[in-house]
Design an enzyme around this catalytic site. Structure first.
Site, PDB file in Angstrom:
ATOM      1  CB  VAL A   1      -0.789  -0.055   1.271  1.00  0.00           C
ATOM      2  CG1 VAL A   1      -1.671   1.164   1.356  1.00  0.00           C
ATOM      3  CG2 VAL A   1      -2.011  -1.446   1.119  1.00  0.00           C
ATOM      4  CG  ASP A   2       0.345   4.044  -3.287  1.00  0.00           C
ATOM      5  OD1 ASP A   2      -0.815   4.614  -2.336  1.00  0.00           O
ATOM      6  OD2 ASP A   2       0.382   4.172  -4.307  1.00  0.00           O
ATOM      7  NE  ARG A   3       3.657  10.577  -0.281  1.00  0.00           N
ATOM      8  CZ  ARG A   3       3.449  11.701  -0.750  1.00  0.00           C
ATOM      9  NH1 ARG A   3       3.128  11.951  -1.869  1.00  0.00           N
ATOM     10  NH2 ARG A   3       3.627  12.657   0.095  1.00  0.00           N
ATOM     11  CG  MET A   4      -2.220   8.248  -3.701  1.00  0.00           C
ATOM     12  SD  MET A   4      -2.976   8.212  -5.350  1.00  0.00           S
ATOM     13  CE  MET A   4      -1.307   7.655  -6.269  1.00  0.00           C
ATOM     14  N   GLY A   5      -2.763   5.336   0.215  1.00  0.00           N
ATOM     15  CA  GLY A   5      -3.563   4.475   1.085  1.00  0.00           C
ATOM     16  C   GLY A   5      -4.226   3.360   0.319  1.00  0.00           C
TER      17      GLY A   5
END
Lengths: 136, 136, 136, 136
Positions: B15-19
């Site tokens: 999972v990335d920083r955009m969620g």
């Protein structure tokens, strides 16, 4: 097309048991190229996300793999924009081995512009203008 | 098409920083599905590679992203074969959220059959027959 | 110690050009084990983060690698807690090959409890009590 | 200690849903530093592996995380050798943010020298001599 060239070197864990780079990492390299194109356009992606609240999730992506990349290869990703509208951007990429000019792979990604709430958001005119020199 | 369903759960670092899950990981999930289809067909990929000396490098791959996947989601990849020749196999995939049946993404990969030396190699008839029930 | 056993299979891109799993992926497996221990304790990590606003960043981690893991190996991670205070949790892990009981690696991770603002935050008594059965 | 400084930038998929770099990626950065130290010593790792048949699997590794790294941060890894014998090498690393000199993390890795068959192999004197300037 006018494109941005971003050099990088193949990292050890990117190579799989066949001795060649695993196909998923090319998409990470495409993202490196996209990041540097946007920085060159004066639109660092982190700033867009954090200060403007504009996100560019990938809605489609693909790649064709022509020749294998290997550990420690010095490569570059060439990135251009081939489609630009207020709600969509399409980037195209080539992974090139500068030592002999070989094209190892090419590919594309299509991005929607959305806000933090995930809803479509139109790109401000100023941003469109900054990206336009990179568009063919 | 007859397809193989492989369950898996979204891992934290996917999972990335955009969620939401970073788009590259869907290709890893496609590979999970392909691995399990081949195991179900009696052709575990590791055996093919190690004992038969047949490799299946990806020569083209792509995905369309419809709805975001999130941390800890219980998902499944549905895998089928839509093109099969002695020198090429094309797999297609769907990433599904069984809780509500939503299709989060779909995609494909095309593979060449090659030997350890990287040269094209025809798939033995026996292998073709094992894969044929999965082909539509 | 009472530990949680979480089965998993080695994925293709986790294996490097030496033909063995790259050392970084063991830390991902440790995280799988930690995730499942917390779920078994009634504290799914996503819920902690999203609903309680409690994060557990890793402040220290390490591993010793004893025997190589290989593609498609069916393995398990055994996870326990060896240190628990209101502001710190220390997990320990073993990567085991159930087929012959071989221990492929062991390791640990230490976590601080912090809030969304990154400041230290004490674990509520209820959470401490839920984790205590797993503590040795 | 004499150390090798290797600059790099944080990539998008290295950042997790907390908005900070996931702890596993620091070990990849350590490996970048190790790779460049060995290149500077005249021992490119790929050459060692492919031409000399000497592999350096990681037998132990660890890291302490002090301050978070974030997306697009320009960082560097400083790499030195703190233990060198004909059968073992211990590297130490620091991840530094040059903009303000902050140390984000430090860590280590211990490597055995083995041959292609996985058996311990002594490092030739010539290789020991090439690494010795980096040893403290």
């Amino acid at each position: 097309m006018r494109s941005e060239s971003t050099p990088f070197r193949v990292r050890y864990p990117e190579v799989d048991r066949m001795g060649v780079v695993h196909h998923t990492h090319y998409l990470v390299w495409f993202e490196l190229g996209r990041t540097e194109l946007m920085r060159a356009a004066g639109l660092p992606y982190g700033v867009l996300e954090d200060d403007r609240g504009i996100l560019f999730p990938v809605i489609e992506a693909g790649a064709r793999y022509r020749r294998p990349a290997r550990y420690d290869d010095q490569l570059e990703v060439q990135t251009g924009i081939v489609g630009l509208s207020p709600v969509r951007v399409r980037f195209e990429y080539r992974i090139v081995r500068p030592a002999d000019g070989a094209v190892l792979a090419d590919g594309f990604s299509v991005h929607a512009a959305v806000g933090r709430d995930g809803r479509p958001q139109r790109l401000p005119t100023e941003l469109m203008e900054r990206l336009s020199p990179w568009t063919s």
